[in-house]
Design a protein around this motif. Structure first.
Motif, mmCIF file in Angstrom:
data_model
loop_
_atom_site.group_PDB
_atom_site.id
_atom_site.type_symbol
_atom_site.label_atom_id
_atom_site.label_comp_id
_atom_site.label_asym_id
_atom_site.label_seq_id
_atom_site.Cartn_x
_atom_site.Cartn_y
_atom_site.Cartn_z
ATOM 1 N N VAL A 24 50.406 44.814 1.338
ATOM 2 C CA VAL A 24 51.612 45.502 1.995
ATOM 3 C C VAL A 24 51.587 47.038 2.033
ATOM 4 O O VAL A 24 51.955 47.457 3.163
ATOM 5 N N LEU A 25 51.050 47.561 1.011
ATOM 6 C CA LEU A 25 50.866 49.130 0.951
ATOM 7 C C LEU A 25 49.916 49.477 2.266
ATOM 8 O O LEU A 25 50.097 50.572 2.783
ATOM 9 N N LEU A 26 48.928 48.715 2.201
ATOM 10 C CA LEU A 26 47.768 49.105 3.166
ATOM 11 C C LEU A 26 48.095 48.643 4.729
ATOM 12 O O LEU A 26 47.122 49.309 5.337
ATOM 13 N N GLY A 86 47.941 55.000 7.409
ATOM 14 C CA GLY A 86 48.514 56.668 7.721
ATOM 15 C C GLY A 86 49.649 57.010 6.575
ATOM 16 O O GLY A 86 49.420 58.195 5.959
ATOM 17 N N ALA A 87 50.505 56.365 6.270
ATOM 18 C CA ALA A 87 51.605 56.680 5.435
ATOM 19 C C ALA A 87 50.873 56.772 3.785
ATOM 20 O O ALA A 87 51.507 57.665 3.328
ATOM 21 N N ILE A 88 50.260 55.975 3.627
ATOM 22 C CA ILE A 88 49.537 55.796 2.316
ATOM 23 C C ILE A 88 48.672 57.024 2.276
ATOM 24 O O ILE A 88 48.813 57.767 0.892
ATOM 25 N N GLU A 89 47.895 57.407 3.195
ATOM 26 C CA GLU A 89 46.971 58.619 2.915
ATOM 27 C C GLU A 89 47.767 59.781 2.733
ATOM 28 O O GLU A 89 47.502 60.734 2.030
ATOM 29 N N LEU A 146 42.556 52.464 -3.912
ATOM 30 C CA LEU A 146 42.494 51.535 -2.799
ATOM 31 C C LEU A 146 41.654 52.109 -1.690
ATOM 32 O O LEU A 146 40.816 51.449 -0.925
ATOM 33 N N LEU A 147 41.931 53.119 -1.229
ATOM 34 C CA LEU A 147 41.223 53.858 -0.349
ATOM 35 C C LEU A 147 40.137 54.914 -0.328
ATOM 36 O O LEU A 147 39.391 55.517 0.214
ATOM 37 N N GLY A 148 39.826 54.940 -1.899
ATOM 38 C CA GLY A 148 38.353 55.573 -2.263
ATOM 39 C C GLY A 148 38.832 57.061 -2.081
ATOM 40 O O GLY A 148 37.781 57.922 -1.935
ATOM 41 N N TRP A 149 40.118 57.584 -2.469
ATOM 42 C CA TRP A 149 40.295 58.948 -2.514
ATOM 43 C C TRP A 149 39.459 59.678 -3.713
ATOM 44 O O TRP A 149 39.472 58.834 -4.835
ATOM 45 N N PRO A 150 39.205 60.753 -3.642
ATOM 46 C CA PRO A 150 39.243 61.780 -2.450
ATOM 47 C C PRO A 150 37.734 61.744 -1.502
ATOM 48 O O PRO A 150 37.584 62.534 -0.541
ATOM 49 N N THR A 151 36.891 60.737 -1.951
ATOM 50 C CA THR A 151 35.625 60.742 -1.188
ATOM 51 C C THR A 151 35.656 60.151 0.197
ATOM 52 O O THR A 151 34.566 60.119 0.873
#
Length: 345
Positions: A244-246, A250-253, A334-339
């Motif tokens: 759901v989050l993913l 754009g909003a999650i980033e 989940l998104l691999g922040w910050p790389t």
């Protein structure tokens, strides 16, 4: 099947010319020519396709040699050629069955529904009910055969399907048979090298449900890796919030960047602070328990949380801010922040 049980003239048709070959050898001493041996091999292949038992075929060939003891060398070659053709036909049939099995598994797990139920029945599976799919990562050569053999020995081939798909070992079992997934996990734990993980989809109904459960299990593996979960076994039902989050990447980033970017300026880097937040959330806000998870003193955890509050303006002690922080941390993992290429420093 005895000779007497064969359809009329079938054995005679299969061994047509055999008595003549033996008689010619007895008279001349010449062994069967290549053409004759090729005919025997063809007869063996045909017998296998028709379902004639090999023993019956050989018995018929031997019976034709009775009364011709001097034809034994030719008889030996004839029987050998018959058996060679028969065995080749059996091997070809096995390969065709294996190919059909692989195609069925691919179609089942990809949702290509053409005659799936009918094809499943051919392999002893019934797809009308609800099924659960478990997937395991970390398989070595030979693991599939051993685990499949053990599961089928206990639950029967009509209850479980074990296959390899996209590098994962896949187990499909009826939702009414939860012990099968437990047994699958047990064998994975016993045989796979360190680093293995099992993910289990939710029960879903019918052939389309198998596809859905498989997709959930495979996604649960990816989520567990992205979230750096320590559990060896994860359930898709426990991770439903993350897809759901993913859905709105754009909003999650934007949330991750807005909340966590200040941590990039921390002395010692952002990672220790993220790990501290994860430990606190996993401990339900108990900082002493979080300290034990991290191998730190409670005072060190308190110090890190204060640094996070000063840098970000968010504190895990505040219920609303804690939810924002936790969502941002989960999104970062989940998104691999910050790389990840989607983020900039």
């Amino acid at each position: 099947m005895a000779i007497s049980e064969l359809p009329a003239d079938l054995l005679a048709d299969l061994l047509s010319g055999h008595r003549q070959v033996l008689a010619e050898h007895a008279a001349t001493g010449r062994l069967p020519a290549r053409e004759a041996l090729d005919a025997y091999r063809a007869a063996g292949r045909r017998a296998a396709r028709l379902g004639v038992p090999l023993r019956t075929l050989v018995d018929g060939a031997l019976a034709a040699g009775e009364g011709l003891p001097e034809a034994l060398p030719a008889l030996r070659r004839a029987v050998s050629a018959l058996m060679e053709g028969y065995e080749r036909a059996q091997l070809a049939a096995i390969r065709e069955e294996e190919q059909a099995w692989r195609e069925f598994v691919d179609d089942l797990l990809q949702g290509r529904a053409e005659r799936l139920a009918e094809r499943a029945e051919h392999f002893g599976l019934r797809l009308a009910g609800s099924y659960v799919v478990a997937v395991a990562r970390g398989m070595r050569d030979g693991d599939q055969d051993r685990i499949e053999r053990d599961l089928i020995a206990r639950f029967g081939s009509h209850n479980v399907l074990v296959a390899v798909r996209d590098g994962l070992l896949v187990c499909v079992a009826p939702a009414t048979l939860p012990a099968a997934v437990g047994e699958f996990t047990h064998h994975v734990r016993a045989r796979f090298p360190p680093g293995w993980r099992v993910a289990v989809g939710r029960p879903q109904r019918g052939p389309g449900g198998v596809v859905a459960s498989y997709g959930e299990a495979a996604q649960a593996l990816e989520l567990a890796d992205g979230l750096r979960l320590k559990a060896d076994v994860v359930k898709a039902a426990d991770l439903l919030v993350f897809p759901v989050l993913l859905r709105d990447r754009g909003a999650i980033e934007d949330l991750v960047t807005s909340v966590l970017s200040p941590l990039l300026e921390a002395r010692g880097g952002h990672e220790p602070l993220l790990e501290t937040l994860e430990a606190v959330f996993a401990s339900h806000g108990n900082q002493t328990a979080a300290a034990r998870r991290l191998g730190l003193s409670p005072r060190a955890v308190t110090y890190r949380l204060e640094r996070i509050r000063r840098l970000t303006g968010f504190s895990p002690d505040d219920p609303t801010q804690r939810f924002t922080l936790e969502t941002a941390v989960l999104g970062a993992r989940l998104l691999g922040w910050p790389t990840s290429p989607g983020f900039g420093r």
